[in-house]
Each structure stands twice: as C-alpha cells, then as structure tokens.
Scaffold this active site. Structure first.
Site, PDB file in Angstrom:
ATOM      1  N   GLU A   1      -2.874   3.592   6.672  1.00 22.74           N
ATOM      2  CA  GLU A   1      -2.778   5.037   6.452  1.00 22.74           C
ATOM      3  C   GLU A   1      -1.339   5.534   6.564  1.00 22.74           C
ATOM      4  OE1 GLU A   1      -5.415   5.592   5.313  1.00 22.74           O
ATOM      5  OE2 GLU A   1      -7.095   4.921   6.512  1.00 22.74           O
TER       6      GLU A   1
ATOM      7  N   GLY B   1       0.777  -1.218   0.000  1.00 20.32           N
ATOM      8  CA  GLY B   1       0.000   0.000   0.000  1.00 20.32           C
ATOM      9  C   GLY B   1       0.812   1.271   0.000  1.00 20.32           C
TER      10      GLY B   1
END
Length: 400
Positions: free
Chosen positions: A379, A153
C-alpha cells in the site's frame, strides 16, 4: 543511577498500566467503542490463542472468515447492501484491535472490505453491488485486489496486464504479484490497460486462464496468503467490467481506503509490543531487581509510549477528518509513513527489553516486527509516501 524503590504493585498488569497513562478508548464515542470492544474480544478469543502456531505453520485459518462476516467487520465502512455503514473511526478502531493480534487478519479485513468491496461499492453497477456486496459482507464470497505486478507496485501506470475487447467479452492477459487472498478468493478485482486507459474487471477465480499460486518462503505474514496471479486470456463479459472505474483514480481510491486502515492497524501491533515489553520489565529480574527500575529501561518504555500515543492520536485525527469529509489524500501518506515507521521502532525497542527471549515465539514481538516490515512495503512504500508528502509541500512531483 537507578531508583531503589520497589515497583508499584498497582501497575503490575501491563495492559492496565498502559491504559493508566494513555488509552484511546475515552476519546471514542459509545458506538465507536462498541465496535472497538467487539473487535478486541474477537481478536483475543479467536486469533491470539492460535496465532503463534498459525504463523509457524504458515496456516491461514479460513474458518474465521464467516465469523468475521458475522461480526459485521467486512466492508463495515460501506453504507447499504448488507454492510454496517460504520464511521471511519469505528473501522479504524477495529483495525487496531485486529492487528494487535496479527497484521495478517487486519490485512484480510482490509483486502476484503477496503479494496475488493470498496472497488465494487465505488465503481460497480447496481447489479454488481446488489449481487456481490451482501454476500461479501457475510464472508460467503471472498475477494482479492489484483493491481501490483511482478516488476513492481509503485508505478501502476506502467502496468503490462491488458484487457482487449472481443465482441461482448473482454480477454485479459498478464501477471500480478503479491495479491492477498487470491488462492482462496472467489472473485478478483483485476486492473488492466485497455485502449481507453486503465479499467477494472470482476474476474471469477474459476475463469479459464486464471491461476493463483501462493508465494512460499515468506518470513512475514505467514498466517496470511499472498499470491502470484497468471492471466492467460481470461475471458469475462462486459457485465463484469466496473463501469465507473476510469483510469488510475479507481485503484488509487481503493488503496487510500486500505492505507487508512493501516494507519490505525499498526498502532495495534505497536501496543502489543509495548505491553509485552512493559510486562517483562516488571517480571524480569537482574542485579537484584526488576529491569524496569533502571533508568535506561524506563527511558525506552517512555519513548515507546510517546510514539504509540502520538501515532494513535494521529490515527484518530485522520479518522475524524475522514468522517467529516475533509481528509486530504496527502494526510493519509503522513499517517501511513509515520505510524508504520514508529511501530517498527517500537517493536525493535521492545525486543531489546525482552533480551534473548524476545526472538522466541513466547512473545509476539518478533512476529509483529516481521509483519510490520511487510506492511511497510505494501500500500505504498516509505519512499512513495515521502514523495507524496513532498509533492504536497512543494507542488513539484519527484516520482520520475
């Protein structure tokens, strides 16, 4: 050496004891405190009584979605379209209170509001905003945010998911991983490579070719849902493309909204752990008295309090900057990196004060520890935020 005096009965309640030393409540405006107190009541009444069983049983309590909508928490920082238009600090205070109960429920509010709804609010057409945002604010429509892919990610520029134009439609193919809420969502905000760069699409989860599979075997976020998504030629119309989302600025803007909520949220988990450790230090007796009278234990408690207080003040400072429109994105990395790291350290120290009982579900500490390890990764990992700060300091990007 130890103190020989008995513990002060005025601090026998750990919540009151902690507040007597530091409470962020007094630094909030009346409106911010109203949001905070509403979130605290919701967390204590609707989440805390059932969260240990839900975590153990890997149960996501869907019936709370409509209740969260009724409170106004969903997309509360968005103005108009049925959303509350609350301040950044108010939203942060809500995140702190929800994560004091469990990271999974702060994550739900974050995925729905800071990611899916923010993507539509920032980059959607008026028709998309008018159609979806009011219903999402009420919890009638659930959204997810499909950016991360199985290979990783941290490098979204290298995503493999593609969207190819076919007449008035787009055909999307690829895979996403660790997508929160995907199996219960009604729509997915899917980011894909096109011949003109990365673009965002609103994909109904009932679309042919869209499959969301919950990831099993998780030892963290067990009362929440994260999924693998397969997109096998999923087809959406041009009307479902986010018209203002051009390049990676789109998803990064939404990620910063979610990261901001984390800065506050993890301090809620830290506070919960600190309260548990403080209460146990007064109640647990060894060597003829409570362990809280020993200097080593007081050193641990004081160190935990310092880091919690600094983290909460950092969150408030960043929130004030956000409300003033002066927040630099690098400061979000400072907050996320510091507060997650310190929340994990606080949880570990709390576990040591609880002794063997600290690894049981009698206390929330191990659950918070496990959840925080997941928050540490999503995140933006520690490493990515470190490099963001390094780039801000030196002007040199060290990502590759």
């Amino acid at each position: 050496m130890t103190h020989t005096t008995s513990p002060d009965s005025s601090v026998s309640n750990p919540v009151e004891a902690l507040a007597s030393v530091f409470s962020i409540d007094s630094l909030l405006t009346s409106d911010e405190r109203e949001w905070q107190q509403k979130a605290r009541a919701f967390a204590q009444e609707r989440i805390t009584p059932v969260i240990e069983d839900d975590f153990e049983n890997k149960y996501f309590r869907r019936e709370l979605i409509a209740e969260l909508g009724a409170t106004g928490f969903l997309g509360m920082h968005i103005t108009g379209y049925g959303c509350a238009g609350a301040s950044a600090v108010s939203y942060g205070a809500v995140c702190l209170e929800l994560e004091a109960a469990d990271s999974g429920w702060r994550t739900f509010v974050s995925v729905q509001g800071s990611l899916a709804m923010s993507a539509i609010a920032k980059f959607g057409s008026e028709q998309q905003k008018n159609d979806l945002l009011p219903r999402m604010a009420r919890g009638e429509v659930v959204g997810c945010f499909a950016l991360t892919e199985p290979d990783g990610g941290s490098d979204p520029a290298g995503m493999h998911t593609t969207a190819v134009r076919d007449g008035d439609d787009w055909v999307i193919s690829g895979a996403k991983r660790w997508i929160g809420l995907a199996s219960v969502a009604d729509i997915a905000i899917v980011w894909a490579q096109t011949e003109d760069g990365v673009r965002g699409f609103i994909v109904p989860t009932t679309s042919e070719g869209f499959t969301a599979t919950p990831i099993d075997g998780k030892l963290a976020m067990r009362a929440s849902i994260q999924c693998d998504i397969e997109l096998d030629g999923a087809r959406v119309s041009e009307a479902m493309r986010l018209p203002k989302a051009l390049g990676l600025r789109g998803p990064f803007s939404c990620l910063n909204e979610a990261r901001y909520g984390i800065i506050w949220g993890v301090m809620g988990a830290a506070r919960s752990c600190l309260e548990a450790a403080l209460g146990r230090s007064i109640e647990r007796e060894v060597f003829g008295g409570p362990i809280g009278r020993f200097q080593l234990t007081q050193d641990k408690l004081a160190g935990m309090l310092l880091e919690y207080q600094k983290g909460a003040l950092l969150a408030l400072h960043i929130g004030r900057q956000k409300d003033a429109g002066t927040l630099d994105p690098a400061q979000i990395s400072v907050g996320k990196l510091n507060n997650v790291r310190e929340a994990i350290a606080i949880a570990g120290t709390a576990r040591s004060i609880l002794g063997g009982d600290g690894v049981t579900s009698e206390f929330p500490v191990m659950r918070h520890m496990a959840n925080l390890e997941a928050v540490r990764t999503y995140e933006g990992t520690d490493e990515i935020h470190t490099l963001v700060i390094g780039r801000a300091l030196t002007g040199i990007a060290a990502f590759k």
